[in-house]
Scaffold this motif. Sequence first.
Motif, PDB file in Angstrom:
ATOM      1  N   SER A  37      12.035  -3.933  20.410  1.00  0.00           N
ATOM      2  CA  SER A  37      11.414  -3.694  19.115  1.00  0.00           C
ATOM      3  C   SER A  37      10.898  -2.264  19.041  1.00  0.00           C
ATOM      4  N   TRP A  38      11.115  -1.634  17.894  1.00  0.00           N
ATOM      5  CA  TRP A  38      10.654  -0.267  17.671  1.00  0.00           C
ATOM      6  C   TRP A  38      10.015  -0.163  16.292  1.00  0.00           C
ATOM      7  N   LEU A  39       8.854   0.460  16.221  1.00  0.00           N
ATOM      8  CA  LEU A  39       8.301   0.866  14.933  1.00  0.00           C
ATOM      9  C   LEU A  39       8.977   2.173  14.557  1.00  0.00           C
ATOM     10  N   VAL A  40       9.299   2.329  13.290  1.00  0.00           N
ATOM     11  CA  VAL A  40      10.053   3.489  12.816  1.00  0.00           C
ATOM     12  C   VAL A  40       9.115   4.516  12.202  1.00  0.00           C
ATOM     13  N   LEU A  41       9.162   5.735  12.704  1.00  0.00           N
ATOM     14  CA  LEU A  41       8.418   6.840  12.106  1.00  0.00           C
ATOM     15  C   LEU A  41       9.119   7.216  10.803  1.00  0.00           C
ATOM     16  N   PRO A  42       8.437   7.086   9.662  1.00  0.00           N
ATOM     17  CA  PRO A  42       9.109   7.366   8.386  1.00  0.00           C
ATOM     18  C   PRO A  42       9.490   8.846   8.236  1.00  0.00           C
ATOM     19  N   GLU A  43      10.609   9.066   7.583  1.00  0.00           N
ATOM     20  CA  GLU A  43      11.022  10.419   7.212  1.00  0.00           C
ATOM     21  C   GLU A  43      10.053  10.935   6.142  1.00  0.00           C
ATOM     22  N   GLN A  44      10.030  12.256   5.958  1.00  0.00           N
ATOM     23  CA  GLN A  44       9.112  12.868   4.984  1.00  0.00           C
ATOM     24  C   GLN A  44       9.279  12.311   3.569  1.00  0.00           C
ATOM     25  N   ASP A  45      10.532  12.043   3.185  1.00  0.00           N
ATOM     26  CA  ASP A  45      10.780  11.578   1.815  1.00  0.00           C
ATOM     27  C   ASP A  45      10.782  10.050   1.684  1.00  0.00           C
ATOM     28  N   TRP A  46      10.421   9.344   2.733  1.00  0.00           N
ATOM     29  CA  TRP A  46      10.290   7.892   2.670  1.00  0.00           C
ATOM     30  C   TRP A  46       8.866   7.570   2.237  1.00  0.00           C
ATOM     31  N   THR A  47       8.663   7.440   0.957  1.00  0.00           N
ATOM     32  CA  THR A  47       7.310   7.254   0.423  1.00  0.00           C
ATOM     33  C   THR A  47       7.092   5.884  -0.209  1.00  0.00           C
ATOM     34  N   HIS A  48       8.177   5.152  -0.466  1.00  0.00           N
ATOM     35  CA  HIS A  48       8.080   3.822  -1.082  1.00  0.00           C
ATOM     36  C   HIS A  48       7.221   2.924  -0.186  1.00  0.00           C
ATOM     37  N   TRP A  49       6.204   2.284  -0.745  1.00  0.00           N
ATOM     38  CA  TRP A  49       5.352   1.391   0.036  1.00  0.00           C
ATOM     39  C   TRP A  49       4.854   0.291  -0.873  1.00  0.00           C
ATOM     40  N   ARG A  50       5.074  -0.943  -0.495  1.00  0.00           N
ATOM     41  CA  ARG A  50       4.634  -2.084  -1.285  1.00  0.00           C
ATOM     42  C   ARG A  50       3.595  -2.869  -0.499  1.00  0.00           C
ATOM     43  N   GLU A  51       2.426  -3.016  -1.084  1.00  0.00           N
ATOM     44  CA  GLU A  51       1.347  -3.749  -0.421  1.00  0.00           C
ATOM     45  C   GLU A  51       1.725  -5.213  -0.168  1.00  0.00           C
ATOM     46  N   GLU A  52       2.581  -5.783  -1.047  1.00  0.00           N
ATOM     47  CA  GLU A  52       3.017  -7.170  -0.840  1.00  0.00           C
ATOM     48  C   GLU A  52       3.755  -7.301   0.490  1.00  0.00           C
ATOM     49  N   ALA A  53       4.596  -6.322   0.804  1.00  0.00           N
ATOM     50  CA  ALA A  53       5.318  -6.332   2.078  1.00  0.00           C
ATOM     51  C   ALA A  53       4.349  -6.106   3.231  1.00  0.00           C
ATOM     52  N   ALA A  54       3.433  -5.165   3.074  1.00  0.00           N
ATOM     53  CA  ALA A  54       2.458  -4.862   4.128  1.00  0.00           C
ATOM     54  C   ALA A  54       1.580  -6.069   4.422  1.00  0.00           C
ATOM     55  N   SER A  55       1.288  -6.868   3.408  1.00  0.00           N
ATOM     56  CA  SER A  55       0.454  -8.053   3.631  1.00  0.00           C
ATOM     57  C   SER A  55       1.208  -9.116   4.431  1.00  0.00           C
ATOM     58  N   LEU A  56       2.535  -9.031   4.476  1.00  0.00           N
ATOM     59  CA  LEU A  56       3.337  -9.961   5.280  1.00  0.00           C
ATOM     60  C   LEU A  56       3.501  -9.473   6.718  1.00  0.00           C
ATOM     61  N   HIS A  57       3.952  -8.229   6.888  1.00  0.00           N
ATOM     62  CA  HIS A  57       4.226  -7.752   8.251  1.00  0.00           C
ATOM     63  C   HIS A  57       2.994  -7.173   8.943  1.00  0.00           C
ATOM     64  N   LEU A  58       1.953  -6.870   8.183  1.00  0.00           N
ATOM     65  CA  LEU A  58       0.683  -6.361   8.723  1.00  0.00           C
ATOM     66  C   LEU A  58       0.841  -5.066   9.530  1.00  0.00           C
ATOM     67  N   ILE A  59       1.797  -4.255   9.119  1.00  0.00           N
ATOM     68  CA  ILE A  59       2.001  -2.937   9.724  1.00  0.00           C
ATOM     69  C   ILE A  59       1.531  -1.914   8.701  1.00  0.00           C
ATOM     70  N   SER A  60       0.659  -1.005   9.107  1.00  0.00           N
ATOM     71  CA  SER A  60       0.147  -0.002   8.168  1.00  0.00           C
ATOM     72  C   SER A  60       0.950   1.292   8.281  1.00  0.00           C
ATOM     73  N   ARG A  61       0.877   2.092   7.243  1.00  0.00           N
ATOM     74  CA  ARG A  61       1.529   3.410   7.282  1.00  0.00           C
ATOM     75  C   ARG A  61       0.919   4.247   8.410  1.00  0.00           C
ATOM     76  N   GLU A  62      -0.387   4.104   8.617  1.00  0.00           N
ATOM     77  CA  GLU A  62      -1.053   4.856   9.685  1.00  0.00           C
ATOM     78  C   GLU A  62      -0.499   4.455  11.054  1.00  0.00           C
ATOM     79  N   GLN A  63      -0.249   3.164  11.226  1.00  0.00           N
ATOM     80  CA  GLN A  63       0.320   2.684  12.491  1.00  0.00           C
ATOM     81  C   GLN A  63       1.719   3.260  12.705  1.00  0.00           C
TER      82      GLN A  63
END
Length: 170
Positions: A37-63
């Motif tokens: 398993s790997w967490l993916v470091l987002p590219e600079q232009d990857w800005t799309h973020w949905r709180e509904e998805a974050a509430s499921l996987h519980l992974i934050s942008r900061e993480q």
Amino acid sequence: MERLYTPAILDIEASGFGKGSYPIEIGVAAETGEVYSWLVLPEQDWTHWREEAASLHLISREQLQSEGVRPNFIADELNALFEGQTLYSDGWGFDSGWLSLLFYVARKSMLFRLETLPKILSDDQLAHWDKAKADLRQKNAWVHHRAGIDAHLLQLTYKKTAIDEQLRKG
């Protein structure tokens, strides 16, 4: 009882669904049963973020910023581990797009194939799939929507439904 085939299973968690979404976690349960398993470091232009998805996987942008690894590293690891193999996904429609995006930004070619999991499931397995998966999740008290855990759960569900089918057939 014949020797049981164990497929390699890939699962991806993402920033959301639809246009602009991107992979944030890649998980694979290898044919050997090992889980990666790997967490993916987002590219600079990857800005799309949905709180509904974050509430499921519980992974934050900061993480992702602090623990994520670059897509080219993940692409190299996947190619080294799975070259020439076929991996299966229960969400192929989404996962194939996110995996392609990861390899595109990494400027790498994928050296393995991704197929849809139902392609290798019998009618009997499909009929018993949801209950077997729910039973395994509850028995192991696994968190839902983490890529490595979900890939492992899908692989174990495949094995359980295949064994149960063999037992029913006698």
